[in-house]
Design a protein around this motif. Sequence first.
Motif, PDB file in Angstrom:
ATOM      1  N   ASP A  88     -28.309  26.778 -33.421  1.00  0.00           N
ATOM      2  CA  ASP A  88     -29.157  26.626 -32.238  1.00  0.00           C
ATOM      3  C   ASP A  88     -30.632  26.978 -32.490  1.00  0.00           C
ATOM      4  O   ASP A  88     -31.430  26.994 -31.558  1.00  0.00           O
ATOM      5  CB  ASP A  88     -28.614  27.478 -31.091  1.00  0.00           C
ATOM      6  CG  ASP A  88     -28.616  28.963 -31.402  1.00  0.00           C
ATOM      7  OD1 ASP A  88     -28.703  29.337 -32.597  1.00  0.00           O
ATOM      8  OD2 ASP A  88     -28.518  29.763 -30.452  1.00  0.00           O
ATOM      9  N   VAL A  89     -31.016  27.226 -33.735  1.00  0.00           N
ATOM     10  CA  VAL A  89     -32.406  27.565 -34.052  1.00  0.00           C
ATOM     11  C   VAL A  89     -33.236  26.276 -34.027  1.00  0.00           C
ATOM     12  O   VAL A  89     -32.894  25.300 -34.701  1.00  0.00           O
ATOM     13  CB  VAL A  89     -32.501  28.267 -35.424  1.00  0.00           C
ATOM     14  CG1 VAL A  89     -33.950  28.510 -35.813  1.00  0.00           C
ATOM     15  CG2 VAL A  89     -31.726  29.583 -35.388  1.00  0.00           C
ATOM     16  N   ASP A  90     -34.308  26.283 -33.243  1.00  0.00           N
ATOM     17  CA  ASP A  90     -35.131  25.071 -33.125  1.00  0.00           C
ATOM     18  C   ASP A  90     -36.114  24.950 -34.291  1.00  0.00           C
ATOM     19  O   ASP A  90     -36.248  25.861 -35.122  1.00  0.00           O
ATOM     20  CB  ASP A  90     -35.856  25.018 -31.781  1.00  0.00           C
ATOM     21  CG  ASP A  90     -36.881  26.122 -31.579  1.00  0.00           C
ATOM     22  OD1 ASP A  90     -37.464  26.620 -32.571  1.00  0.00           O
ATOM     23  OD2 ASP A  90     -37.126  26.496 -30.409  1.00  0.00           O
ATOM     24  N   ASP A  91     -36.790  23.817 -34.373  1.00  0.00           N
ATOM     25  CA  ASP A  91     -37.694  23.525 -35.493  1.00  0.00           C
ATOM     26  C   ASP A  91     -38.813  24.550 -35.636  1.00  0.00           C
ATOM     27  O   ASP A  91     -39.164  24.918 -36.761  1.00  0.00           O
ATOM     28  CB  ASP A  91     -38.294  22.124 -35.353  1.00  0.00           C
ATOM     29  CG  ASP A  91     -37.275  21.023 -35.602  1.00  0.00           C
ATOM     30  OD1 ASP A  91     -36.192  21.325 -36.156  1.00  0.00           O
ATOM     31  OD2 ASP A  91     -37.562  19.870 -35.235  1.00  0.00           O
ATOM     32  N   ASP A  92     -39.375  25.000 -34.519  1.00  0.00           N
ATOM     33  CA  ASP A  92     -40.443  25.999 -34.600  1.00  0.00           C
ATOM     34  C   ASP A  92     -39.932  27.300 -35.219  1.00  0.00           C
ATOM     35  O   ASP A  92     -40.595  27.892 -36.073  1.00  0.00           O
ATOM     36  CB  ASP A  92     -41.038  26.277 -33.214  1.00  0.00           C
ATOM     37  CG  ASP A  92     -41.894  25.130 -32.701  1.00  0.00           C
ATOM     38  OD1 ASP A  92     -42.373  24.318 -33.526  1.00  0.00           O
ATOM     39  OD2 ASP A  92     -42.079  25.041 -31.470  1.00  0.00           O
ATOM     40  N   ASP A  93     -38.763  27.723 -34.784  1.00  0.00           N
ATOM     41  CA  ASP A  93     -38.202  28.954 -35.349  1.00  0.00           C
ATOM     42  C   ASP A  93     -37.809  28.765 -36.813  1.00  0.00           C
ATOM     43  O   ASP A  93     -37.924  29.693 -37.618  1.00  0.00           O
ATOM     44  CB  ASP A  93     -37.013  29.440 -34.526  1.00  0.00           C
ATOM     45  CG  ASP A  93     -37.452  30.119 -33.225  1.00  0.00           C
ATOM     46  OD1 ASP A  93     -38.650  30.458 -33.102  1.00  0.00           O
ATOM     47  OD2 ASP A  93     -36.600  30.292 -32.331  1.00  0.00           O
ATOM     48  N   TRP A  94     -37.361  27.559 -37.200  1.00  0.00           N
ATOM     49  CA  TRP A  94     -37.061  27.301 -38.613  1.00  0.00           C
ATOM     50  C   TRP A  94     -38.321  27.420 -39.453  1.00  0.00           C
ATOM     51  O   TRP A  94     -38.284  27.943 -40.566  1.00  0.00           O
ATOM     52  CB  TRP A  94     -36.413  25.936 -38.825  1.00  0.00           C
ATOM     53  CG  TRP A  94     -34.931  25.991 -38.705  1.00  0.00           C
ATOM     54  CD1 TRP A  94     -34.168  25.352 -37.780  1.00  0.00           C
ATOM     55  CD2 TRP A  94     -34.018  26.753 -39.505  1.00  0.00           C
ATOM     56  NE1 TRP A  94     -32.845  25.679 -37.960  1.00  0.00           N
ATOM     57  CE2 TRP A  94     -32.720  26.530 -39.015  1.00  0.00           C
ATOM     58  CE3 TRP A  94     -34.175  27.610 -40.590  1.00  0.00           C
ATOM     59  CZ2 TRP A  94     -31.578  27.121 -39.575  1.00  0.00           C
ATOM     60  CZ3 TRP A  94     -33.049  28.206 -41.148  1.00  0.00           C
ATOM     61  CH2 TRP A  94     -31.776  27.963 -40.643  1.00  0.00           C
ATOM     62  N   ARG A  95     -39.436  26.930 -38.935  1.00  0.00           N
ATOM     63  CA  ARG A  95     -40.698  27.069 -39.671  1.00  0.00           C
ATOM     64  C   ARG A  95     -41.060  28.545 -39.838  1.00  0.00           C
ATOM     65  O   ARG A  95     -41.508  28.965 -40.904  1.00  0.00           O
ATOM     66  CB  ARG A  95     -41.821  26.298 -38.974  1.00  0.00           C
ATOM     67  CG  ARG A  95     -41.778  24.805 -39.245  1.00  0.00           C
ATOM     68  CD  ARG A  95     -43.020  24.088 -38.728  1.00  0.00           C
ATOM     69  NE  ARG A  95     -43.008  23.918 -37.278  1.00  0.00           N
ATOM     70  CZ  ARG A  95     -42.334  22.972 -36.631  1.00  0.00           C
ATOM     71  NH1 ARG A  95     -41.607  22.101 -37.301  1.00  0.00           N
ATOM     72  NH2 ARG A  95     -42.387  22.893 -35.329  1.00  0.00           N
TER      73      ARG A  95
END
Length: 145
Positions: free
Chosen positions: A116-123
């Motif tokens: 459930d980790v979104d793209d911003d948090d992955w960055r």
Amino acid sequence: MNRQDVIPSLVLSGYALGRIAAQDAGNDAPAAQWRVLSLLEQTGPKRVGELASAARTTQPGMTRLIGHLERDGLVQRSPVPEDSRAIAVDITDAGAAALTAWRSEFRDTLAPRFVDVDDDDWRILTRAAEILAAHTTNDPTGETR
């Protein structure tokens, strides 16, 4: 969270993730095995005393671990050319393959926890991983760890 608590929190979370991954995967190999193989992969051959120091264990404990790893074909011992009394330990091809397999198992076991980790948090996580890697490569005196 204040600035001085961020790094200890990351370290403790990393330890917890390691324990969770090992338990969930049913991997009963000691964590020290993976630490030693990772260190040897990153830095090349090391003396037993250097490995013990890096793993924060005793030299007799490291000698026992190296014995198990050697019997399993994951490391090999060889004389140190510049010191006939010293022995260096290095990772074997089988050890490197086992380490790669363990990392894949680790990744696959933990992946569902981060679905459930979104793209911003992955960055953000990617950048944090890069920063941590940069600060674990060398100690403040410039020696490779």
